[in-house]
Design an enzyme around this catalytic site. Structure first.
Site, PDB file in Angstrom:
ATOM      1  CE1 TYR A  56       5.834  -1.961 -13.260  1.00 37.35           C
ATOM      2  CE2 TYR A  56       7.692  -2.166 -11.661  1.00 37.35           C
ATOM      3  CZ  TYR A  56       6.445  -2.585 -12.154  1.00 37.35           C
ATOM      4  OH  TYR A  56       5.556  -3.453 -11.333  1.00 37.35           O
ATOM      5  CG  LEU A 206      -1.602   0.999   0.842  1.00 32.47           C
ATOM      6  CD1 LEU A 206      -0.573   2.571   0.999  1.00 32.47           C
ATOM      7  CD2 LEU A 206      -2.518   0.946   2.028  1.00 32.47           C
ATOM      8  NE  ARG A 208      -3.094  -1.036  -9.529  1.00 33.46           N
ATOM      9  CZ  ARG A 208      -2.077  -1.339 -10.219  1.00 33.46           C
ATOM     10  NH1 ARG A 208      -1.025  -0.477 -10.133  1.00 33.46           N
ATOM     11  NH2 ARG A 208      -1.986  -2.490 -10.464  1.00 33.46           N
ATOM     12  N   GLY A 209      -3.677   3.132  -3.784  1.00 33.18           N
ATOM     13  CA  GLY A 209      -3.685   4.527  -2.899  1.00 33.18           C
ATOM     14  C   GLY A 209      -5.266   4.975  -2.783  1.00 33.18           C
ATOM     15  CB  SER A 212      -3.835   5.443   0.906  1.00 33.43           C
ATOM     16  OG  SER A 212      -4.429   6.585   0.588  1.00 33.43           O
TER      17      SER A 212
END
Ligand code: NAP
Length: 329
Positions: A56, A206, A208-209, A212
């Site tokens: 990362y 989530l 990746r959003g 959300s």
């Protein structure tokens, strides 16, 4: 903070872990100061599991965590590190390396970047098709023996790999995508984990959003944001998926909760052996996510959630096609 155990031999970790990936570029540029503040806020709130990968930000994420932990009690925390993903100087990806010599090399760098003498759970990020899992896990087991690693984990491994790995060394957990929109583990992989006594650390809870409640079709993505190439965030797929989120929002409102909290609470409700990793990179998002711990979903809620977002309801794969090939299913 409630705790859950990763595998039969531990470690015992907070029921929600913090995934730090998004703090190092995977979702576009991140704010370093806010990232460190978010890690600190998580620790202050009782989060004891931090997840990272050496790839990362090509080491940046481990350096960030190392900096954030410099004035904290590192031994009160469990650090989970993925290795094996190979990067190119332009930020691209060029395969996976699970060879025993590579395991030890990756580990040496991670320990240095994190500024620690051990990693709590160490795992290959994707199964290397050229190296039997027994060899990779055997090398990590040697590092456990030597004291540099505490527990062995897996990531995105299929049921057969889970069983083969567990025959070499106890597996603390399998890290794998699991959410209302990604339920692929339910038929075979989750039962295999339970059979060998491994927990699941769920990522993408989530989606990746997307799940959300904060996502909208007109959100502009910055360069380098994975979601720009994720099939679920494109065109008609996105609209279909956002309609599912709206159905979930109706239910969330009846519980005075946010959509994100319902999505995380649903994963928490799947079993005491499942620990959601939330990818918050801001303090407000973190606190919202941790609020899911106070939301007890009853049978009626679970049924309404199932009706709003039935298994297989998502439009689009969870990764772009070339990356789907790296996942064992
Ligand atoms: N093993 C693997 O292959 C693998 C793969 C991916 C991730 N992971 C691990 O799992 C962790 C979590 O994965 P993920 O980032 O995909 O998870 P996620 O929790 O599904 O998505 C995180 C994103 O959702 C958005 N979001 C909106 N509201 C939020 C809230 N209340 N709390 C948290 N996020 C909110 C944020 O995007 P904005 O900031 O843009 O709003 C955030 O970056 C990663 O950090 C990484 O450690 C592992």
């Amino acid at each position: 903070m409630n705790t859950r155990k990763l595998g039969q031999q531990g470690p015992e970790v907070s029921a929600i872990g913090l995934g730090c990936m998004g703090m190092s570029g995977m979702y576009g540029p991140a704010d370093t100061q806010e990232s460190v503040a978010t890690i600190h806020a998580a620790i202050d709130a009782g989060v004891t599991l931090l997840d990272t990968g050496d790839f990362y930000g090509m080491g940046d994420n481990e350096l960030l965590i190392g900096r954030a932990l410099a004035d904290r009690d590192r031994d009160a925390l469990s650090i989970s590190v993925k290795f094996g993903g190979l990067r190119t100087p332009d930020g691209g990806w060029s395969g996976y390396d699970g060879r025993p010599a590579a395991v030890k090399n990756f580990l040496a760098y991670s320990l240095t970047r994190l500024g620690t003498d051990h990693i709590d759970v160490y795992r290959l990020s994707r199964v290397d098709p050229d190296v039997p899992i027994e060899e990779t896990v055997g090398a990590i087991a040697e590092m456990v023996e030597a004291g540099y690693v505490r527990h062995v984990g897996l990531s995105e491994a299929g049921a057969d790999t889970v069983r083969r790995a567990a025959a070499v060394h106890p597996i603390a957990d399998l890290q794998i995508e699991y959410s209302l929109l990604s339920r692929g583990i339910e038929d075979e992989i989750l039962p295999a984990c339970r059979e060998v006594g491994a927990a699941v650390t769920a990522y993408g809870v989530l989606s990746r959003g997307l799940l959300s409640g904060h996502w909208s079709a007109d959100r502009e993505l910055q360069q380098g944001d994975f979601r720009g190439m994720s099939p679920r965030f494109q065109g008609e797929n996105l609209q279909h998926n956002l309609d599912l989120v709206e159905a979930l929002r109706e239910l969330a409102e009846t519980r005075d909760a946010s959509v994100a909290q319902v999505a995380i609470a649903w994963v928490l409700s799947r079993g005491e052996d499942i620990v959601p990793l939330v990818g918050a990179r801001r303090r407000d998002r973190l606190h919202e996510a941790l609020g899911a711990l106070d939301l007890q979903l009853d049978a009626d809620d679970l049924e309404r959630i199932e009706q709003a977002v039935p298994a297989g309801a998502a439009a689009g794969d969870r990764y772009p096609e070339p990356l789907m090939a790296d996942l064992e299913r």
